[in-house]
Design an enzyme around this catalytic site. Structure first.
Site, PDB file in Angstrom:
ATOM      1  N   ASP A  56      46.690  44.626  30.968  1.00 61.39           N
ATOM      2  CA  ASP A  56      46.413  43.267  31.433  1.00 61.39           C
ATOM      3  C   ASP A  56      47.702  42.475  31.371  1.00 61.39           C
ATOM      4  O   ASP A  56      48.659  42.910  30.749  1.00 61.39           O
ATOM      5  CB  ASP A  56      45.488  42.570  30.421  1.00 61.39           C
ATOM      6  CG  ASP A  56      44.056  42.937  30.632  1.00 61.39           C
ATOM      7  OD1 ASP A  56      43.771  43.586  31.628  1.00 61.39           O
ATOM      8  OD2 ASP A  56      43.233  42.546  29.781  1.00 61.39           O
ATOM      9  N   ASP A 107      39.163  43.604  28.434  1.00 66.35           N
ATOM     10  CA  ASP A 107      38.577  42.668  27.472  1.00 66.35           C
ATOM     11  C   ASP A 107      37.154  42.258  27.822  1.00 66.35           C
ATOM     12  O   ASP A 107      36.371  41.931  26.960  1.00 66.35           O
ATOM     13  CB  ASP A 107      39.475  41.430  27.282  1.00 66.35           C
ATOM     14  CG  ASP A 107      39.966  40.862  28.599  1.00 66.35           C
ATOM     15  OD1 ASP A 107      39.381  41.213  29.637  1.00 66.35           O
ATOM     16  OD2 ASP A 107      40.919  40.068  28.581  1.00 66.35           O
ATOM     17  N   ASP A 127      34.664  45.590  31.965  1.00 58.81           N
ATOM     18  CA  ASP A 127      35.751  46.559  31.832  1.00 58.81           C
ATOM     19  C   ASP A 127      35.276  47.845  31.154  1.00 58.81           C
ATOM     20  O   ASP A 127      35.983  48.844  31.149  1.00 58.81           O
ATOM     21  CB  ASP A 127      36.896  45.973  30.980  1.00 58.81           C
ATOM     22  CG  ASP A 127      37.659  44.898  31.727  1.00 58.81           C
ATOM     23  OD1 ASP A 127      37.654  44.948  32.967  1.00 58.81           O
ATOM     24  OD2 ASP A 127      38.237  44.016  31.075  1.00 58.81           O
TER      25      ASP A 127
HETATM   26  P1  ATP Z   1      45.115  38.809  33.137  1.00 54.14           P
HETATM   27  O1  ATP Z   1      45.418  40.173  33.565  1.00 54.14           O
HETATM   28  O2  ATP Z   1      46.209  37.853  33.414  1.00 54.14           O
HETATM   29  O3  ATP Z   1      44.552  38.729  31.775  1.00 54.14           O
HETATM   30  P2  ATP Z   1      42.593  38.573  34.098  1.00 54.14           P
HETATM   31  O4  ATP Z   1      42.392  39.866  34.748  1.00 54.14           O
HETATM   32  O5  ATP Z   1      42.011  38.320  32.785  1.00 54.14           O
HETATM   33  O6  ATP Z   1      44.090  38.247  34.111  1.00 54.14           O
HETATM   34  P3  ATP Z   1      40.824  36.713  35.047  1.00 54.14           P
HETATM   35  O7  ATP Z   1      40.565  36.138  33.727  1.00 54.14           O
HETATM   36  O8  ATP Z   1      39.864  37.610  35.715  1.00 54.14           O
HETATM   37  O9  ATP Z   1      42.195  37.421  35.067  1.00 54.14           O
HETATM   38  O10 ATP Z   1      41.163  35.516  35.978  1.00 54.14           O
HETATM   39  C1  ATP Z   1      41.349  35.668  37.357  1.00 54.14           C
HETATM   40  C2  ATP Z   1      41.541  34.314  37.960  1.00 54.14           C
HETATM   41  O11 ATP Z   1      40.355  33.538  37.760  1.00 54.14           O
HETATM   42  C3  ATP Z   1      42.653  33.509  37.301  1.00 54.14           C
HETATM   43  O12 ATP Z   1      43.872  33.711  37.971  1.00 54.14           O
HETATM   44  C4  ATP Z   1      42.187  32.087  37.490  1.00 54.14           C
HETATM   45  O13 ATP Z   1      42.586  31.615  38.762  1.00 54.14           O
HETATM   46  C5  ATP Z   1      40.686  32.200  37.460  1.00 54.14           C
HETATM   47  N1  ATP Z   1      40.150  31.863  36.145  1.00 54.14           N
HETATM   48  C6  ATP Z   1      40.395  32.502  34.997  1.00 54.14           C
HETATM   49  N2  ATP Z   1      39.719  31.966  33.971  1.00 54.14           N
HETATM   50  C7  ATP Z   1      39.012  30.952  34.490  1.00 54.14           C
HETATM   51  C8  ATP Z   1      38.098  30.000  33.952  1.00 54.14           C
HETATM   52  N3  ATP Z   1      37.767  29.986  32.667  1.00 54.14           N
HETATM   53  N4  ATP Z   1      37.570  29.093  34.796  1.00 54.14           N
HETATM   54  C9  ATP Z   1      37.884  29.124  36.085  1.00 54.14           C
HETATM   55  N5  ATP Z   1      38.715  29.977  36.645  1.00 54.14           N
HETATM   56  C10 ATP Z   1      39.295  30.894  35.891  1.00 54.14           C
END
Ligand code: ATP
Length: 901
Positions: free
Chosen positions: A331, A635, A639
């Site tokens: 991630d 996480d 997943d």
């Molecule tokens: P990383 O690899 O950086 O940890 P991730 O795979 O966890 O990223 P996500 O958490 O799925 O990424 O988030 C994807 C997108 O969704 C983010 O780029 C953001 O634009 C949006 N996002 C993330 N968290 C939130 C939230 N709590 N509320 C609204 N939008 C969100």
């Protein structure tokens, strides 16, 4: 009310249940929780009873080898060879003790690891959200649930947003069931109590909040329990294979021993008693009885060492595989970056602001072109402050003079922004309570809430990935009313922010009628107005940068798989030092590729952006199809399939859901990428040490046995008597045999490529080494024996010199084995480790005692060895070392010649 008190919780109304459990909508106070905890006891299921240590010790004697040894002891006693009987019994006892100690140690290691994985729960206490250890929950606590959580106690749900639970553990029903807060019939069966969330079940989606109505053994799971898993025994497939191998080897040795016995008796006509003793000694020497125990200790030490590096091994076989990992899929947020977010960019239709400040302290300024701006002067900031405060589940509070957040760091950073804009999020939340919500989910990438004020107004607030929100929005918010939305213009703006490595969020709102009390996806399809963008920085972890560099040296490729925007992902990948950061495949691109095309593309692509958890599974399979050994981080609840499929599934200990942790082989207590690399390093060390232990033990035992076999087959005088062989076997097994389990990392271990997927533990090189060294032992022993006889020494002295030569060669072999992959002729290699020297000193003392103490001389038939002959013995040990070292150097040079890289 009185009536309600007798009703089960699922039949009570949400309003009444709080009173029944003497709780409030904003939770218990910490003091009250403490009082209740003292009265109710911890929220844990009783641990399964442990086996008594004496029974554990007895169990060590229950194996075929021990029976054989005991049988031999019996026969030697009948033949009145008391010393042999004593030594054999000592072997048995020491072997059992070794097994007993290693088992205890392994259990302790696993127990400690299990404690590190103690589940947490998010509760409301003193009106504030906080994370507490699940064992501290008491009835009356209010628990907040979200996707991926394992329910920590039995809960009566007070409110739910699209909450679905996996209750298979209780009901056997594998399909997730929807939940609501409405009371059900008092007689309803467990599976039909839709307003209850039971301890041990899993939240598969949505959010909810529930009142704890039962804890520990009072819970439904507690009542049917015994389900709490006991400590996992330290057995891995490899250990099982080795035990199996050891059993077959034992059988083979017994057959050979029997043949030698027959041969000696019928061909050479040796007296039976002497012959029998020699054959017993031969069998005891040849059987690597201590091997499984030493290998288990090696693994247990590995588990402990990994835990020290914050990598918690959940499934033991992982420890064998982790060193072989050839690709790490990681991630971005929190793993490569520090997950300490701060908003630095705020963009509305008219302005492009920068924000100053550091950490979560709400101190900093809004700036435009380096000039400080008064936030109240800009009407656009009013609705922006509302959406970032209300469409947000985090809490910001000051503790001991430090600002902390509870919940998602990104949402915390938004609360900090609200304060920097001069708005109080708490006050906003009180005046605009939340009525309903669509929780954030990686598949739709936004979060929405429906809020009402107390003056008949209502509004939907949305925040999420900019490309998703731009599609959903039908206009642009403006103080004078909705305006036209220029999507292309906004697209260029968010791509520019992302290219700086910032995470970009779009913010939107939609005023709705006060009548509306529920929020559905359809409500966002029409009339949503874009408010602006925020850009958050999340600094790359410095240790992740050096860990990525180490991976490169170790032949392990690193791939970033993120839900974030491609621009942000590329920028962070570049900062972290990933190869080819500009080649990016997005989730949409992946959907276009066939499995075959993906298999090719994945070899040259290291950054995957805007992926959803489902893509992770495809990526794992594509990498595995390329014969790679894949470590994958995760996480979220979604997943889990990818984590299970990966060779090493890695979950985040801090930010990860319980569902991800349970699917994982390894949990990172600190969520840090560098910890994965530390685990790979530790994994390589453990595997190398397994090999080293085998590489030392097998040739030593077969070398000892060959010495006896040769004499029996040739019908010549034994150069070492049976009791002497038994002695050597005893003294070295408890000293030298253990030392290699503790070996530190060999130099250049992280510069070697990972081992291949199918590479056996006993490689060709190792097998050849075993053959070579096994044959050197008889050469050394017969060499010194004939030298001594040539000198006219007594047979006793010749034998004493022979057993000392055997032991000295074993010591030199130990030093050689410490560096099986690189030269042993470096100061570091020769300096050894305290444990190596301790074992060498012990074994030397033992040899001195047996050589020079009159009592032992009488028992073992030995004689004092003159000083100069002592030097000859050491010379033979050194010569054997030189031979195997030269062979290694030739082998290494040859390998270099074959791969000119
Ligand atoms: P990383 O690899 O950086 O940890 P991730 O795979 O966890 O990223 P996500 O958490 O799925 O990424 O988030 C994807 C997108 O969704 C983010 O780029 C953001 O634009 C949006 N996002 C993330 N968290 C939130 C939230 N709590 N509320 C609204 N939008 C969100």
């Amino acid at each position: 009310m009185l009536n309600d008190a007798r009703k089960p919780p699922h039949a009570c109304l949400p309003e009444d249940i709080l009173a029944q459990y003497r709780s409030e909508a904003d939770g218990l106070s910490s003091e009250e929780a403490k009082v209740r905890l003292a009265a109710q006891g911890p929220n844990r299921l009783p641990a399964p009873p442990r086996r008594h240590p004496f029974l554990r010790l007895l169990a060590q004697f229950n194996n075929a080898l021990i029976y054989m040894l005991l049988g031999s002891a019996g026969i030697t006693a009948l033949l009145q060879h008391w010393i042999d009987t004593g030594v054999i019994l000592a072997v048995v006892l020491i072997n059992a003790l070794l097994g007993f100690i290693q088992e205890g140690r392994a259990e302790q290691a696993m127990e400690a690891v299990r404690r590190m994985l103690a589940p947490m729960a998010t509760v409301l206490r003193n009106g504030q959200r906080q994370a507490v250890s699940a064992v501290e929950l008491v009835t009356g606590d209010i628990v907040l649930l979200e996707a991926g959580d394992r329910v920590p106690a039995d809960l009566r749900l007070l409110n739910c947003h699209s909450l679905r639970m996996q209750e298979a553990i209780l009901t056997g029903e594998s399909v997730a069931v929807g939940k609501s807060s409405s009371a059900v019939d008092a007689e309803a069966a467990l599976g039909d109590r839709s307003c209850m969330a039971y301890s041990g079940t899993l939240v598969s989606s949505g959010q909810g909040r529930g009142l704890v109505v039962a804890t520990g053994s009072e819970t439904e799971i507690g009542r049917i329990s015994g389900l709490l898993s006991s400590v996992e025994p330290l057995v891995t497939p490899l250990l099982r294979q080795i035990s199996e191998f050891a059993r077959w080897l034992t059988l083979l040795i017994l057959v050979i021993s029997a043949l030698v016995l027959l041969f000696g008796y019928f061909i050479h006509h040796h007296p039976f008693a002497d012959l029998f003793m020699a054959v017993v000694a031969l069998a005891v020497a040849a059987i690597p009885e201590g091997l499984p125990a030493v290998l288990t200790i090696t693994l247990a030490i590995g588990v402990q060492a990994m835990a020290k590096h914050h990598a918690i091994v959940r499934r033991l076989p992982a420890i064998e595989t982790i060193g072989a990992v050839s690709v790490i899929c990681t991630d971005k947020t929190g793993t490569l970056t520090s997950n300490e977010m701060m908003v630095t960019t705020l963009m509305t239709d008219l302005h492009h602001y920068r924000l100053t400040g550091s950490g979560y302290a709400p101190e900093g300024h809004l700036q435009q072109d380096d000039a400080i701006i008064e936030p109240h002067a800009d009407a656009w900031l009013e609705p922006i402050a509302a959406v970032i405060s209300l469409c947000n589940d985090a809490c910001l509070h000051k503790l001991d003079g430090r600002w902390n957040i509870e919940g998602d760091p990104m949402e915390g950073a938004l609360l900090v922004l609200a304060r920097k804009l001069g708005r109080n999020d708490d006050a906003l939340r009180r005046s605009w309570p939340r009525i309903d919500a669509i929780p954030f989910d990686a598949s739709h990438r936004y979060m929405a809430t429906l809020n009402h004020d107390h003056r008949q107004h209502a509004c939907i607030y949305v925040k999420g990935a900019p490309e998703v929100l731009l599609e959903l929005c039908s206009g642009q918010w403006h103080p004078d009313g909705p305006a036209r939305l220029d999507r292309e213009h906004w697209r260029q703006r968010y791509e520019a922010i992302a290219a700086e490595g910032q995470r970009v969020l779009a913010l939107a709102m939609k005023p709705v009628s006060h009548e509306r009390t529920a929020l559905a996806f359809d409500d966002l399809e029409d009339g949503l107005l874009l408010l602006g963008l925020v850009g958050l920085i999340d600094p790359t972890r410095p240790e992740a940068i050096s860990a990525v560099a180490q991976c490169r040296q170790a032949g392990v490729s690193v791939k970033m798989i993120t839900g974030d925007h491609a621009g942000t992902a590329t920028a962070i990948a570049r900062q972290a030092g990933l190869e080819k950061p500009e080649t990016v495949l997005t989730g949409a691109d992946l959907d276009q590729l066939s499995d075959g095309e993906l298999m090719v593309a994945i070899k040259t692509t290291n950054v995957f952006a805007r992926t959803s958890p489902e893509h992770k599974l495809r990526l794992v399979m594509a990498l595995q199809a390329n014969s790679m050994i894949v470590a994958m981080t995760g996480d979220g609840v979604n997943d889990a399939p990818a984590l299970k499929r990966a060779d090493i599934g890695i979950a985040m200990g801090r930010s990860g859901s319980e569902a991800a942790k349970e699917a994982a082989d390894l949990v990172l207590a600190d969520d840090n990428f560098a910890t994965i690399v530390a685990a790979v390093r530790e994994g390589r060390r453990v595997y190398d040490n397994l090999r080293k232990v085998i590489g030392w033990t097998l040739p030593t035992s077969s070398g000892e046995a060959l010495t006896v076999i040769i004499a029996l087959l040739l019908g010549t005088t034994l150069p070492v008597t049976p009791v002497q062989i038994l002695w050597v076997n005893l003294i070295t097994a408890i000293t030298l045999g253990l030392a290699l389990a503790f070996e530190p990392l060999e130099a250049r271990t992280m510069q070697r490529p990972p081992r291949r997927r199918k590479e056996p533990l006993l490689t060709g090189t190792l097998a050849w080494h075993i053959v070579l060294v096994s044959s050197l032992f008889p050469c050394g022993v017969y060499g010194i024996f004939s030298y001594a006889l040539d000198q006219g020494y007594s047979i006793e002295l010749a034998r004493t010199m022979a057993i000392n030569t055997l032991v000295v060669m074993e010591i030199f072999h130990l030093f050689f084995m410490r560096n099986f992959y690189t030269t042993s002729l470096t100061p570091r290699a020769i300096a050894g480790t305290p444990i190596v020297w301790l074992t060498v000193v012990l074994v030397t003392l033992g040899q001195f005692a047996v050589t020079y103490l009159p009592l032992l001389q009488r028992l073992f038939g030995t004689e004092a060895v003159p000083f100069t002959d002592g030097l000859v013995i050491i010379g033979i040990g050194a010569a054997s070392f030189v031979i195997i070292e030269l062979e290694k150097q030739l082998r290494l040079r040859w390998a270099q010649l074959r791969s000119p890289k």
